[in-house]
Design a protein around this motif. Structure first.
Motif, PDB file in Angstrom:
ATOM      1  N   ASP A 149       0.842  -1.178   0.000  1.00 28.11           N
ATOM      2  CA  ASP A 149       0.000   0.000   0.000  1.00 28.11           C
ATOM      3  C   ASP A 149       0.893   1.249   0.000  1.00 28.11           C
ATOM      4  O   ASP A 149       1.957   1.261   0.630  1.00 28.11           O
ATOM      5  N   ALA A 150       0.469   2.301  -0.675  1.00 26.64           N
ATOM      6  CA  ALA A 150       1.277   3.520  -0.792  1.00 26.64           C
ATOM      7  C   ALA A 150       1.604   4.130   0.572  1.00 26.64           C
ATOM      8  O   ALA A 150       2.708   4.646   0.780  1.00 26.64           O
ATOM      9  N   THR A 151       0.676   4.057   1.513  1.00 24.26           N
ATOM     10  CA  THR A 151       0.947   4.585   2.849  1.00 24.26           C
ATOM     11  C   THR A 151       2.004   3.745   3.551  1.00 24.26           C
ATOM     12  O   THR A 151       2.903   4.288   4.206  1.00 24.26           O
ATOM     13  N   LEU A 152       1.922   2.431   3.414  1.00 24.73           N
ATOM     14  CA  LEU A 152       2.950   1.562   4.006  1.00 24.73           C
ATOM     15  C   LEU A 152       4.314   1.842   3.393  1.00 24.73           C
ATOM     16  O   LEU A 152       5.325   1.870   4.107  1.00 24.73           O
ATOM     17  N   ARG A 153       4.356   2.042   2.093  1.00 25.38           N
ATOM     18  CA  ARG A 153       5.632   2.386   1.441  1.00 25.38           C
ATOM     19  C   ARG A 153       6.197   3.667   2.033  1.00 25.38           C
ATOM     20  O   ARG A 153       7.390   3.746   2.343  1.00 25.38           O
ATOM     21  N   ALA A 154       5.352   4.668   2.196  1.00 26.84           N
ATOM     22  CA  ALA A 154       5.814   5.944   2.753  1.00 26.84           C
ATOM     23  C   ALA A 154       6.330   5.763   4.182  1.00 26.84           C
ATOM     24  O   ALA A 154       7.390   6.302   4.541  1.00 26.84           O
TER      25      ALA A 154
ATOM     26  N   TYR B  59       7.272   5.079  13.934  1.00 29.16           N
ATOM     27  CA  TYR B  59       6.642   4.640  12.686  1.00 29.16           C
ATOM     28  C   TYR B  59       5.637   3.508  12.918  1.00 29.16           C
ATOM     29  O   TYR B  59       4.648   3.415  12.196  1.00 29.16           O
ATOM     30  N   VAL B  60       5.846   2.698  13.931  1.00 25.07           N
ATOM     31  CA  VAL B  60       4.847   1.687  14.288  1.00 25.07           C
ATOM     32  C   VAL B  60       3.578   2.385  14.782  1.00 25.07           C
ATOM     33  O   VAL B  60       2.465   2.002  14.408  1.00 25.07           O
ATOM     34  N   GLU B  61       3.726   3.409  15.595  1.00 28.74           N
ATOM     35  CA  GLU B  61       2.557   4.151  16.069  1.00 28.74           C
ATOM     36  C   GLU B  61       1.837   4.826  14.907  1.00 28.74           C
ATOM     37  O   GLU B  61       0.602   4.865  14.883  1.00 28.74           O
ATOM     38  N   LEU B  62       2.577   5.352  13.959  1.00 28.36           N
ATOM     39  CA  LEU B  62       1.940   5.921  12.771  1.00 28.36           C
ATOM     40  C   LEU B  62       1.165   4.837  12.020  1.00 28.36           C
ATOM     41  O   LEU B  62       0.046   5.066  11.563  1.00 28.36           O
ATOM     42  N   ALA B  63       1.758   3.668  11.895  1.00 29.11           N
ATOM     43  CA  ALA B  63       1.070   2.560  11.217  1.00 29.11           C
ATOM     44  C   ALA B  63      -0.206   2.201  11.954  1.00 29.11           C
ATOM     45  O   ALA B  63      -1.248   1.966  11.329  1.00 29.11           O
ATOM     46  N   LYS B  64      -0.165   2.172  13.277  1.00 24.32           N
ATOM     47  CA  LYS B  64      -1.360   1.864  14.064  1.00 24.32           C
ATOM     48  C   LYS B  64      -2.448   2.907  13.861  1.00 24.32           C
ATOM     49  O   LYS B  64      -3.635   2.586  13.937  1.00 24.32           O
TER      50      LYS B  64
ATOM     51  N   GLU C 108      -0.639  -4.665  10.052  1.00 28.16           N
ATOM     52  CA  GLU C 108       0.267  -3.767   9.327  1.00 28.16           C
ATOM     53  C   GLU C 108       1.296  -3.138  10.268  1.00 28.16           C
ATOM     54  O   GLU C 108       2.448  -2.958   9.908  1.00 28.16           O
ATOM     55  N   ALA C 109       0.855  -2.814  11.493  1.00 32.22           N
ATOM     56  CA  ALA C 109       1.790  -2.253  12.473  1.00 32.22           C
ATOM     57  C   ALA C 109       2.891  -3.260  12.807  1.00 32.22           C
ATOM     58  O   ALA C 109       4.069  -2.903  12.902  1.00 32.22           O
ATOM     59  N   LYS C 110       2.518  -4.522  12.942  1.00 28.72           N
ATOM     60  CA  LYS C 110       3.518  -5.570  13.197  1.00 28.72           C
ATOM     61  C   LYS C 110       4.450  -5.729  12.002  1.00 28.72           C
ATOM     62  O   LYS C 110       5.646  -5.950  12.163  1.00 28.72           O
ATOM     63  N   PHE C 111       3.887  -5.611  10.817  1.00 23.51           N
ATOM     64  CA  PHE C 111       4.681  -5.693   9.591  1.00 23.51           C
ATOM     65  C   PHE C 111       5.718  -4.565   9.561  1.00 23.51           C
ATOM     66  O   PHE C 111       6.897  -4.796   9.271  1.00 23.51           O
ATOM     67  N   VAL C 112       5.288  -3.336   9.868  1.00 19.72           N
ATOM     68  CA  VAL C 112       6.201  -2.186   9.902  1.00 19.72           C
ATOM     69  C   VAL C 112       7.277  -2.412  10.956  1.00 19.72           C
ATOM     70  O   VAL C 112       8.459  -2.175  10.718  1.00 19.72           O
ATOM     71  N   ASN C 113       6.870  -2.902  12.122  1.00 14.35           N
ATOM     72  CA  ASN C 113       7.826  -3.177  13.195  1.00 14.35           C
ATOM     73  C   ASN C 113       8.892  -4.174  12.741  1.00 14.35           C
ATOM     74  O   ASN C 113      10.092  -3.940  12.918  1.00 14.35           O
ATOM     75  N   ALA C 114       8.473  -5.262  12.157  1.00  8.90           N
ATOM     76  CA  ALA C 114       9.419  -6.302  11.730  1.00  8.90           C
ATOM     77  C   ALA C 114      10.334  -5.796  10.620  1.00  8.90           C
ATOM     78  O   ALA C 114      11.552  -6.026  10.659  1.00  8.90           O
ATOM     79  N   ALA C 115       9.773  -5.114   9.655  1.00  6.13           N
ATOM     80  CA  ALA C 115      10.588  -4.627   8.535  1.00  6.13           C
ATOM     81  C   ALA C 115      11.605  -3.591   9.009  1.00  6.13           C
ATOM     82  O   ALA C 115      12.790  -3.665   8.653  1.00  6.13           O
TER      83      ALA C 115
END
Length: 174
Positions: free
Chosen positions: A116-121, A145-150, A157-164
């Motif tokens: 997703d474009a937001t996840l990419r950003a 950035y995890v909090e932003l994802a949440k 998605e937040a877990k995905f951002v955290n792991a990446a």
């Protein structure tokens, strides 16, 4: 960007998360200004990708209009405009290396374009900070950035951002 949450609810989530951590050597106001700058950087990167606008145009728009504007009926909290501009310009100038760093941490066969474009950003901004701002603790960058994802997505998605971003941090900082 996802319309699921209003700017007011995103800012409330970020304010609550900010209470949980402290960025060293910054006042509470400075930490808050960086949080707002990170949020705005994600928004700007998203806008650039979808609208095809150049980095200078978008940075100028945020600096001249958005940071002083009343969005969603709420004033945007004070932003660290220099931090915002540095993130956005840094991501744009280093995007190839940043994307490579992120893709290395995605599941085998995944391309960054599938996200997703937001996840990419989110991932690009976070990866840039992890790679280029070693003075900012990795935990602060990842947590922000995890909090932003949440604020924009579900827990998955937040877990995905955290792991990446954790993987990017290990690669960039050891």
């Amino acid at each position: 960007m996802s319309e699921a949450n209003s700017l007011k609810s995103v800012m409330a989530q970020l304010a609550e998360a900010e209470k949980q951590r402290a960025e060293p050597e910054l006042t509470s106001r400075q930490r808050r200004a960086r949080t707002v700058a990170r949020l705005a950087a994600v928004q700007a990167l998203y806008q650039m990708e979808l609208g095809g606008q150049g980095v200078d145009t978008v940075v100028d728009e945020f600096n001249n209009h958005r940071f002083d504007a009343d969005l969603d009926g709420e004033p945007l909290a004070e932003a660290d405009e220099a931090w915002f501009a540095e993130i956005v310009r840094g991501v744009v100038s280093g995007q190839k290396a940043i994307d490579t760093a992120v893709v290395t941490r995605l599941a085998s066969g995944w391309r960054i374009e599938r996200l997703d474009a937001t996840l990419r950003a989110l991932l690009r901004a976070g990866a840039w900070e992890l790679r280029e701002k070693p003075d900012v603790p990795r935990e602060i960058v990842i947590d922000e950035y995890v909090e932003l994802a949440k604020a924009f997505f579900d827990a998955a998605e937040a877990k995905f951002v955290n792991a990446a971003l954790d993987g990017v941090a290990r690669d960039a900082r050891g």
